[in-house]
Design a protein around this motif. Structure first.
Motif, PDB file in Angstrom:
ATOM      1  N   ALA A  12       0.850  -1.197   0.000  1.00 11.14           N
ATOM      2  CA  ALA A  12       0.000   0.000   0.000  1.00 11.14           C
ATOM      3  C   ALA A  12       0.882   1.243   0.000  1.00 11.14           C
ATOM      4  CB  ALA A  12      -0.897  -0.008   1.230  1.00 11.14           C
ATOM      5  N   GLY A  13       0.349   2.321  -0.516  1.00 10.52           N
ATOM      6  CA  GLY A  13       1.050   3.608  -0.442  1.00 10.52           C
ATOM      7  C   GLY A  13       2.208   3.718  -1.405  1.00 10.52           C
ATOM      8  N   ALA A  14       2.899   4.857  -1.331  1.00  9.57           N
ATOM      9  CA  ALA A  14       3.963   5.155  -2.292  1.00  9.57           C
ATOM     10  C   ALA A  14       5.354   4.842  -1.756  1.00  9.57           C
ATOM     11  CB  ALA A  14       3.889   6.637  -2.687  1.00  9.57           C
ATOM     12  N   GLY A  15       5.437   4.498  -0.447  1.00  7.06           N
ATOM     13  CA  GLY A  15       6.740   4.390   0.204  1.00  7.06           C
ATOM     14  C   GLY A  15       7.671   3.348  -0.378  1.00  7.06           C
ATOM     15  N   MET A  16       7.137   2.182  -0.673  1.00 14.27           N
ATOM     16  CA  MET A  16       8.023   1.115  -1.164  1.00 14.27           C
ATOM     17  C   MET A  16       8.596   1.463  -2.533  1.00 14.27           C
ATOM     18  SD  MET A  16       8.581  -1.319   0.982  1.00 14.27           S
ATOM     19  CE  MET A  16       9.081  -2.792   0.083  1.00 14.27           C
ATOM     20  N   PHE A  17       7.750   1.906  -3.430  1.00 16.28           N
ATOM     21  CA  PHE A  17       8.227   2.243  -4.779  1.00 16.28           C
ATOM     22  C   PHE A  17       9.276   3.351  -4.699  1.00 16.28           C
ATOM     23  CE2 PHE A  17       7.671   4.203  -9.078  1.00 16.28           C
ATOM     24  CZ  PHE A  17       8.048   3.101  -9.821  1.00 16.28           C
ATOM     25  N   GLU A  18       9.012   4.340  -3.841  1.00 10.89           N
ATOM     26  CA  GLU A  18       9.968   5.447  -3.692  1.00 10.89           C
ATOM     27  C   GLU A  18      11.294   4.965  -3.106  1.00 10.89           C
ATOM     28  OE1 GLU A  18       7.827   8.390  -1.446  1.00 10.89           O
ATOM     29  OE2 GLU A  18       6.608   8.943  -3.204  1.00 10.89           O
ATOM     30  N   ALA A  19      11.229   4.047  -2.155  1.00 10.40           N
ATOM     31  CA  ALA A  19      12.456   3.554  -1.526  1.00 10.40           C
ATOM     32  C   ALA A  19      13.336   2.809  -2.527  1.00 10.40           C
ATOM     33  CB  ALA A  19      12.121   2.650  -0.341  1.00 10.40           C
ATOM     34  N   PHE A  20      12.706   2.320  -3.593  1.00 12.88           N
ATOM     35  CA  PHE A  20      13.474   1.657  -4.649  1.00 12.88           C
ATOM     36  C   PHE A  20      13.878   2.635  -5.741  1.00 12.88           C
ATOM     37  CE2 PHE A  20      13.629  -2.998  -4.260  1.00 12.88           C
ATOM     38  CZ  PHE A  20      12.849  -3.198  -3.140  1.00 12.88           C
ATOM     39  N   PHE A  59       7.808  -6.430 -10.492  1.00 12.12           N
ATOM     40  CA  PHE A  59       8.370  -5.773  -9.317  1.00 12.12           C
ATOM     41  C   PHE A  59       7.741  -4.388  -9.122  1.00 12.12           C
ATOM     42  CE2 PHE A  59      12.711  -8.094  -8.588  1.00 12.12           C
ATOM     43  CZ  PHE A  59      12.055  -9.306  -8.594  1.00 12.12           C
ATOM     44  N   CYS A  60       7.601  -3.645 -10.213  1.00 12.22           N
ATOM     45  CA  CYS A  60       6.987  -2.308 -10.148  1.00 12.22           C
ATOM     46  C   CYS A  60       5.554  -2.399  -9.634  1.00 12.22           C
ATOM     47  CB  CYS A  60       7.050  -1.668 -11.538  1.00 12.22           C
ATOM     48  SG  CYS A  60       6.117  -0.135 -11.718  1.00 12.22           S
ATOM     49  N   TYR A  61       4.815  -3.376 -10.158  1.00 14.88           N
ATOM     50  CA  TYR A  61       3.421  -3.570  -9.731  1.00 14.88           C
ATOM     51  C   TYR A  61       3.362  -3.894  -8.228  1.00 14.88           C
ATOM     52  CZ  TYR A  61      -1.015  -5.953  -9.008  1.00 14.88           C
ATOM     53  OH  TYR A  61      -2.223  -6.347  -8.497  1.00 14.88           O
ATOM     54  N   LEU A  62       4.211  -4.839  -7.785  1.00 10.70           N
ATOM     55  CA  LEU A  62       4.174  -5.253  -6.375  1.00 10.70           C
ATOM     56  C   LEU A  62       4.565  -4.110  -5.442  1.00 10.70           C
ATOM     57  CD1 LEU A  62       5.759  -8.827  -6.632  1.00 10.70           C
ATOM     58  CD2 LEU A  62       3.333  -8.253  -6.293  1.00 10.70           C
ATOM     59  N   LEU A  63       5.460  -3.236  -5.925  1.00 12.42           N
ATOM     60  CA  LEU A  63       5.889  -2.090  -5.111  1.00 12.42           C
ATOM     61  C   LEU A  63       4.850  -0.964  -5.136  1.00 12.42           C
ATOM     62  CD1 LEU A  63       9.626  -2.119  -6.235  1.00 12.42           C
ATOM     63  CD2 LEU A  63       8.784  -2.643  -3.922  1.00 12.42           C
ATOM     64  N   VAL A 104      18.976   0.583  -1.792  1.00 11.56           N
ATOM     65  CA  VAL A 104      17.691   0.302  -1.163  1.00 11.56           C
ATOM     66  C   VAL A 104      17.944  -0.021   0.310  1.00 11.56           C
ATOM     67  CG1 VAL A 104      15.691  -1.239  -1.168  1.00 11.56           C
ATOM     68  CG2 VAL A 104      16.759  -0.584  -3.340  1.00 11.56           C
ATOM     69  N   PRO A 105      17.272   0.682   1.227  1.00 14.72           N
ATOM     70  CA  PRO A 105      17.514   0.427   2.655  1.00 14.72           C
ATOM     71  C   PRO A 105      17.251  -1.029   3.034  1.00 14.72           C
ATOM     72  CG  PRO A 105      16.148   2.392   2.346  1.00 14.72           C
ATOM     73  CD  PRO A 105      16.270   1.734   1.000  1.00 14.72           C
ATOM     74  N   PHE A 106      18.009  -1.508   4.016  1.00 13.70           N
ATOM     75  CA  PHE A 106      17.968  -2.918   4.407  1.00 13.70           C
ATOM     76  C   PHE A 106      16.556  -3.371   4.781  1.00 13.70           C
ATOM     77  CE2 PHE A 106      19.020  -6.380   7.526  1.00 13.70           C
ATOM     78  CZ  PHE A 106      19.515  -7.260   6.582  1.00 13.70           C
ATOM     79  N   ARG A 111      11.415  -6.296   3.469  1.00  9.74           N
ATOM     80  CA  ARG A 111       9.963  -6.280   3.227  1.00  9.74           C
ATOM     81  C   ARG A 111       9.662  -6.824   1.835  1.00  9.74           C
ATOM     82  NH1 ARG A 111       6.750  -0.943   4.176  1.00  9.74           N
ATOM     83  NH2 ARG A 111       4.991  -2.360   3.988  1.00  9.74           N
ATOM     84  N   PHE A 112      10.498  -6.445   0.869  1.00  9.49           N
ATOM     85  CA  PHE A 112      10.270  -6.903  -0.496  1.00  9.49           C
ATOM     86  C   PHE A 112      10.519  -8.415  -0.612  1.00  9.49           C
ATOM     87  CE2 PHE A 112      11.464  -7.169  -5.116  1.00  9.49           C
ATOM     88  CZ  PHE A 112      10.178  -6.962  -5.586  1.00  9.49           C
ATOM     89  N   LEU A 113      11.609  -8.881   0.004  1.00  8.87           N
ATOM     90  CA  LEU A 113      11.910 -10.322  -0.041  1.00  8.87           C
ATOM     91  C   LEU A 113      10.798 -11.122   0.636  1.00  8.87           C
ATOM     92  CD1 LEU A 113      15.748 -10.270   0.703  1.00  8.87           C
ATOM     93  CD2 LEU A 113      14.631 -10.769  -1.484  1.00  8.87           C
ATOM     94  N   ALA A 114      10.212 -10.560   1.695  1.00  5.94           N
ATOM     95  CA  ALA A 114       9.116 -11.251   2.381  1.00  5.94           C
ATOM     96  C   ALA A 114       7.877 -11.333   1.491  1.00  5.94           C
ATOM     97  CB  ALA A 114       8.786 -10.543   3.694  1.00  5.94           C
ATOM     98  N   LYS A 115       7.710 -10.346   0.628  1.00 11.62           N
ATOM     99  CA  LYS A 115       6.580 -10.368  -0.319  1.00 11.62           C
ATOM    100  C   LYS A 115       6.775 -11.472  -1.362  1.00 11.62           C
ATOM    101  CE  LYS A 115       3.554  -7.392  -1.054  1.00 11.62           C
ATOM    102  NZ  LYS A 115       2.163  -7.426  -0.538  1.00 11.62           N
ATOM    103  N   LEU A 116       8.032 -11.677  -1.764  1.00  7.74           N
ATOM    104  CA  LEU A 116       8.316 -12.697  -2.778  1.00  7.74           C
ATOM    105  C   LEU A 116       8.343 -14.117  -2.199  1.00  7.74           C
ATOM    106  CD1 LEU A 116      11.253 -11.071  -4.825  1.00  7.74           C
ATOM    107  CD2 LEU A 116       8.799 -10.883  -5.254  1.00  7.74           C
TER     108      LEU A 116
END
Ligand code: HEM
Length: 126
Positions: A12-20, A59-63, A104-106, A111-116
């Motif tokens: 949700a939100g823009a944070g993950m995509f921005e962090a990448f 990846f873009c979609y999931l973020l 990309v912050p640790f 969080r991304f690896l947990a999604k995958l």
């Protein structure tokens, strides 16, 4: 439907995509994978132009970036490859290195690896 094919519901939100910084590490991950003797052979017969495109979409979609995923489901895409647990380990290693390289912050990486991670059951078939 896209979420089903893409293997997960987006963040949700823009944070993950921005962090990448809009660069999810796909090129870095694939470049490392095709030059890693442990797994390079798996990609030998693959249309890498398509794989780069659909992986970036996923990846873009999931973020929760502005992308739709147009590829196959994770089960269909990997059904005939016969991936083993060690192959998954190698790919994750390369994704981590690519995310490191892009700053990309640790905690965001994790969080991304947990999604995958849950996709493993559709990807690893041996
Ligand atoms: C959670 C882990 C993984 C995800 C999210 C993932 C994602 C994807 C995506 C989005 C595609 C493209 C589907 C399409 O274009 O229709 C794909 C195809 C492919 N993946 Fe994965 N993948 C994962 C694990 C792996 C691993 C561990 C390997 C090998 C080390 C691998 C090798 C391949 C190959 C060779 C293809 C192309 C298949 C073909 O040419 O038909 N994948 N994957």
């Amino acid at each position: 439907m896209t979420a089903v094919k893409a293997g997960a519901v987006p963040f949700a939100g823009a944070g993950m995509f921005e962090a990448f910084h809009g660069q999810a590490g796909v090129d870095g991950m694939l470049d490392r994978s095709v030059s890693d003797p442990r797994i390079a052979g798996i990609f030998a017969a693959t249309d890498m132009v398509r794989l780069r495109r659909t992986l970036k979409e996923q990846f873009c979609y999931l973020l929760n970036g502005p992308c739709a995923y147009t590829g196959r489901s994770m089960r269909d895409a990997h059904a005939d490859i016969g991936l083993q647990p060690a192959d998954m380990g190698a790919l994750v290693e390369h994704l981590q290195a690519a995310m490191d390289e892009e700053g990309v912050p640790f905690h965001t990486q994790n969080r991304f690896l947990a999604k995958l991670a849950p996709m493993r059951r559709d990807v690893v078939t041996r």
